[in-house]
Design an enzyme around this catalytic site. Structure first.
Site, PDB file in Angstrom:
ATOM      1  N   HIS A 198      24.414  35.850 -20.816  1.00 39.04           N
ATOM      2  CA  HIS A 198      25.630  35.256 -21.398  1.00 39.04           C
ATOM      3  C   HIS A 198      25.668  35.522 -22.913  1.00 39.04           C
ATOM      4  O   HIS A 198      25.579  34.606 -23.737  1.00 39.04           O
ATOM      5  CB  HIS A 198      25.617  33.755 -21.121  1.00 39.04           C
ATOM      6  N   GLU A 301      29.509  39.730 -21.219  1.00 41.18           N
ATOM      7  CA  GLU A 301      28.313  39.294 -20.508  1.00 41.18           C
ATOM      8  C   GLU A 301      28.055  40.166 -19.282  1.00 41.18           C
ATOM      9  O   GLU A 301      28.904  40.284 -18.410  1.00 41.18           O
ATOM     10  CB  GLU A 301      28.490  37.839 -20.074  1.00 41.18           C
TER      11      GLU A 301
END
Length: 327
Positions: A198, A301
């Site tokens: 992330h 991500e």
């Protein structure tokens, strides 16, 4: 001395990397010895809460990893910070870190059914304290972190009661950051998972940012609650964006004002999530600071999140992401 849970994780990992871990366990038998060895002979510094790598031939390139969540907090290349970390990020282990590179496992988002449905959003990897396993190589400078059931808070273990081992490798180059994950089913029944790096990228101005490499792929748009094929050759941000781009087969490029900032290559993480909270959503997050921080960040991500990956007992799954800062 090693805590019981550290011994259990080290023993399990040692069965996978016998010669490698036998040296490591001996070093870890004395934390003072470990710190003294690495602080004097290697470009690695370890504290009670963090591990810091400094590139051996360029001190202006470094990476800092928080043991809570194995969350990368900072990555500098040529002295310039490449990642965005909220000024309100909580770093005491009481919640997930807002910024850097949080790790998402075993579920992306919030599941509505199945074994992961009672887990918090994005699972427990970012909420658990990982073990620092040590150095893998000196050139390139590479270290590993480990997570097993013994490291996971009991509440989450009860919700997702499977045996597993995660080995997370962080490799620092002069202008590159590489992250890799090894997932193994160490139990006796099948289980399924999702995984995501992330990454919060620091950018000069969201109004000027373009993300390239996503044309023609299927998009699940969480804001508009729609699914479509991406027709734009470049992705820009002018409002809240929360999209999953599925089965992306190209490298991703983040550019700003005509200049490439980052080139992202991936192995076995075929999906790409693009997220920016914009004005309203950022105000609703208590740890997102400053409130206008959305102007200087974008999440791009790499993950495997559009479907579930099933691992049978003894099966291993690997993935990798490499980010090059175009200085």
């Amino acid at each position: 001395m090693l805590l019981p849970r550290q011994v259990r994780l080290a023993s399990r990992v040692a069965s996978q990397f016998p010669s490698y871990l036998s040296r490591r366990v001996n070093r870890l038998s004395s934390q003072d010895c470990w710190n003294r060895y690495y602080c004097t002979t290697m470009p690695i510094e370890q504290t009670d809460t963090e591990v810091i790598l400094t590139h051996p031939s360029d001190e202006s390139s470094s990476v800092k990893v928080l043991l809570h969540g194995a969350n990368i907090l900072s990555w500098t290349a040529a002295g310039k910070e490449q990642l965005w970390l909220s000024e309100g990020a909580i770093l005491d282990g009481s919640k997930a870190v807002r910024g850097g590179v949080p790790l998402v496992f075993p579920v992306f988002g919030k599941a509505s059914s199945g074994p992961t449905s009672t887990l918090p959003q994005h699972g427990f990897a970012r909420l658990s304290t990982w073990e620092f396993l040590g150095q893998v190589s000196a050139n390139p400078l590479s270290v590993q972190f480990g997570l097993g059931p013994e490291n996971v808070p009991e509440t989450f273990r009860k919700s997702w009661d499977f045996d597993f081992t995660l080995i997370y490798t962080v490799t620092l180059g002069e202008d590159t950051l590489e992250t890799a994950m090894r997932v193994e089913n160490t139990g006796n029944i099948d289980w399924e998972f999702q995984l995501l790096f992330h990454t919060y990228f620091r950018i000069p101005d969201i109004d000027e940012v373009k993300v390239n490499g996503l044309t023609g792929v299927t998009v699940k748009d969480k804001v508009s609650k729609s699914e479509y094929s991406e027709s734009n050759t470049t992705i820009t941000v002018s409002s809240e964006v929360d999209r999953v781009y599925e089965d992306v087969d190209q490298d991703i490029v983040i550019a700003s004002d005509g200049k490439t900032l980052f080139d992202i290559s991936r192995e076995n993480v075929d999906d790409v999530v693009v997220w920016n909270p914009w004005v309203n959503a950022s105000k609703n997050m208590g740890d997102f600071r400053p409130e206008d921080g959305y102007k200087s960040m974008i999440c791009v991500e790499a993950g495997s999140v559009s479907r579930w990956t099933t691992l049978s007992p003894g099966q291993i799954w690997n993935c990798r992401e490499r980010i090059k800062a175009m200085l």
